[in-house]
Design an enzyme around this catalytic site. Structure first.
Site, mmCIF file in Angstrom:
data_model
loop_
_atom_site.group_PDB
_atom_site.id
_atom_site.type_symbol
_atom_site.label_atom_id
_atom_site.label_comp_id
_atom_site.label_asym_id
_atom_site.label_seq_id
_atom_site.Cartn_x
_atom_site.Cartn_y
_atom_site.Cartn_z
ATOM 1 N N SER A 129 -10.002 1.802 3.336
ATOM 2 C CA SER A 129 -8.954 2.632 2.325
ATOM 3 C C SER A 129 -8.349 2.209 1.269
ATOM 4 O O SER A 129 -7.676 2.066 0.474
ATOM 5 C CB SER A 129 -7.681 3.640 3.166
ATOM 6 O OG SER A 129 -7.693 3.573 3.919
ATOM 7 N N LYS A 161 0.560 -1.222 0.038
ATOM 8 C CA LYS A 161 0.092 -0.274 -0.422
ATOM 9 C C LYS A 161 0.585 1.082 -0.271
ATOM 10 O O LYS A 161 1.851 1.045 0.514
ATOM 11 C CB LYS A 161 -0.892 0.025 1.635
ATOM 12 C CG LYS A 161 -2.296 1.351 1.385
ATOM 13 C CD LYS A 161 -2.954 0.477 2.707
ATOM 14 C CE LYS A 161 -3.799 2.038 2.666
ATOM 15 N NZ LYS A 161 -4.746 1.873 3.737
ATOM 16 N N SER A 193 -9.737 -0.266 7.520
ATOM 17 C CA SER A 193 -9.845 0.082 5.713
ATOM 18 C C SER A 193 -8.310 -1.231 5.327
ATOM 19 O O SER A 193 -7.815 -1.599 4.389
ATOM 20 C CB SER A 193 -8.441 1.104 5.957
ATOM 21 O OG SER A 193 -8.708 2.397 6.052
#
Length: 493
Positions: free
Chosen positions: A155, A80, A179
């Site tokens: 997210s 990420k 997330s």
């Protein structure tokens, strides 16, 4: 099934093939780079694909490392893009960090690099991890591989979509209010949030420091356990990090015999879609066939968890994001006449709408005269949420719930209604407030889209959660290969 089908290959199986010499690191990496080339134009899971570097490093693993290969050598991995990677651009999907090249690597990522994983690239996210749909990125909107007209969650939507679409074997995400787990649920894969502090946050660009936690996303519970094994541990660079009391074990359990599982009634309110409720109830029935004992319980302060979170998280974000001012790194607005104007224009142009919204909320909550009324009260609610969990775990080994109250929703359907978007995390946020571990596994489909099932446990109960989730996963037998349905196609009945 082809042994190298990127839509079904697990990390454990890939590692076995590499160890036994049935496939080389270069061949395995090429499988995923080829899949990225095939589907990335539809999915948009990545901000950066490091194809040349990945191919070269995989070849190096094959030709030079020999017996020195790390335990995860050659396994293609996605990271990420809010975890810093030395020499590789890290942006948090924000214009304000465009072109930023860190001079160090996050501890969790460094541990994987030390085990010689192959980094395929950096995945998309809601800007600074603020969102539940990966629509708040300054780079692109990520699409759910199950239905390209829907969101992948957020997210960590880029990491979840990459794994689901076969664009990575597994991935790292971060979980501040759900997330990891919510996008795992919407994309039909497994995602785990560990106990707060068990994975170092050093090098994770902070959103809300008391809530953020790095964790794994993968195709199976066993793969999640394997990845978690290699990122946990005390880190002298992170004063909030701790050691797990026992090493993480890759689970093999196939029974839930005698396990006491509580179902918080507050997690099954009117906001839960009927299809999600049906899949959850069917899964509870399956748990009881496997020997688990399920009963209703209550977490009475759950209704206050969401508003408390949306005071605490923005307050911490307003402090953490103050460093992005155009002075030290990242974007700087041109043409300002003085320092104050440069600050204002840089932050005004560099941050997106959702980030600005949360900074303003957080700054207000921390302002003189309002701190005790808002932030102080929210912290008191947080204590009550923790006590609710502690009381429930006096009676039950684990708690269970839907991960998300809905399946993946259409892109753009909630962008004009922030409150509707925030409700996407209603089943996941309490765990973050309490600092507890939780996992989401797929438990079937509703309207042709994946439904997530969540296990929540006491602090440091990772192994118990993994064993229970693995046994249930085996019984469900969910096929993680997505349909890649186009936005115009009808969902199967």
């Amino acid at each position: 099934m082809s042994a190298l089908d990127p839509l079904r290959l697990t990390a454990l199986e890939a590692r076995r093939l590499l160890i036994e010499g049935e496939v080389s690191a270069a061949e395995l990496t090429k499988v995923y780079l080829d899949q990225i080339e095939r589907v990335e134009g539809d999915v948009h899971a990545y901000i950066l694909v490091a194809d040349d570097d990945a191919a070269k490093y995989a070849t190096k693993i094959d030709s030079e490392m020999g017996a020195q290969r790390g335990a995860l050598a050659g396994l293609p991995t996605a990271i990420k893009d809010n975890m810093v990677t030395e020499g590789t651009v890290t942006t948090c999907a924000s214009k304000i960090l465009a072109g930023y090249q860190p001079i160090y690597t996050a501890t969790a990522v460094r541990k994987l690099f030390d085990d010689h994983v192959v980094m395929l690239g950096k995945t998309n996210l809601d800007e600074f991890a603020m969102g539940s749909s990966t629509e708040n990125s300054s780079v692109a909107v990520t699409h759910n591989p199950w239905d390209l007209g829907t969101v992948p969650g957020g997210s960590s939507g880029g990491s979840a979509a990459a794994v689901a679409a076969g664009e990575a074997l597994w991935a790292l995400g971060s979980d501040t209010g759900g997330s990891i787990r919510q996008p795992a649920a919407l994309c039909g894969i497994v995602g785990m949030k560990p106990t707060y502090g068990t994975v170092s946050r050093y090098g994770l660009i902070a959103f809300a420091s008391s809530l953020d936690q790095i964790g794994p996303l993968a195709r199976s519970v066993a793969d999640c356990a394997l990845l978690l094994q290699h990122i946990v541990g005390r880190d002298p660079r992170d004063s909030t990090s701790v050691e797990l009391p026992a090493p993480v074990q890759v689970p093999t359990a196939e029974s839930l015999e005698g396990l006491r599982l509580g179902i918080p009634r507050e997690y099954l309110g009117s906001g839960v879609e009927q299809g999600v409720r049906d899949r959850f109830e069917a899964t509870v029935a399956l748990i009881e066939k496997l020997g688990g004992r399920c009963a209703e319980t209550t977490l009475p302060h759950t209704e206050y968890a969401l508003p408390a979170y949306y005071i605490i998280a923005p307050a911490e974000a307003s402090a953490n994001l103050a460093r992005f001012d155009g002075v030290r790194y990242g974007y700087r607005a041109a043409g300002a006449d003085d320092l104050i104007e440069m600050y204002e224009r840089t932050r005004g142009e560099g941050f997106g709408a959702e980030v600005k919204r949360r900074i303003m909320i957080g700054t207000y909550a921390l302002s003189s005269g309002y701190y005790d009324a808002y932030y102080g009260q929210a912290q008191k609610v947080r204590t009550l949420v923790r006590r609710d969990f502690a009381s429930a775990f006096d009676q039950f080994d684990l708690l269970i719930s839907p991960t998300s109250p809905t399946v993946a929703f259409p892109i753009g359907s909630r962008t004009a209604d922030p409150l509707a978007m925030y409700m996407s995390d209603i089943c996941t946020i309490p765990v973050n407030l309490a600092g507890l571990p939780a996992i989401s596994i797929p438990c079937g489909l509703a309207d042709g889209l994946p439904v997530g099932f969540q296990f929540m446990g006491p602090a440091f109960s990772e192994n118990l959660i993994l064993r229970a989730a693995h046994a249930l996963e085996r019984a469900i037998g969910f096929d993680t290969a997505p349909t890649f349905r186009a936005a115009s196609e009808e969902a199967p009945s």
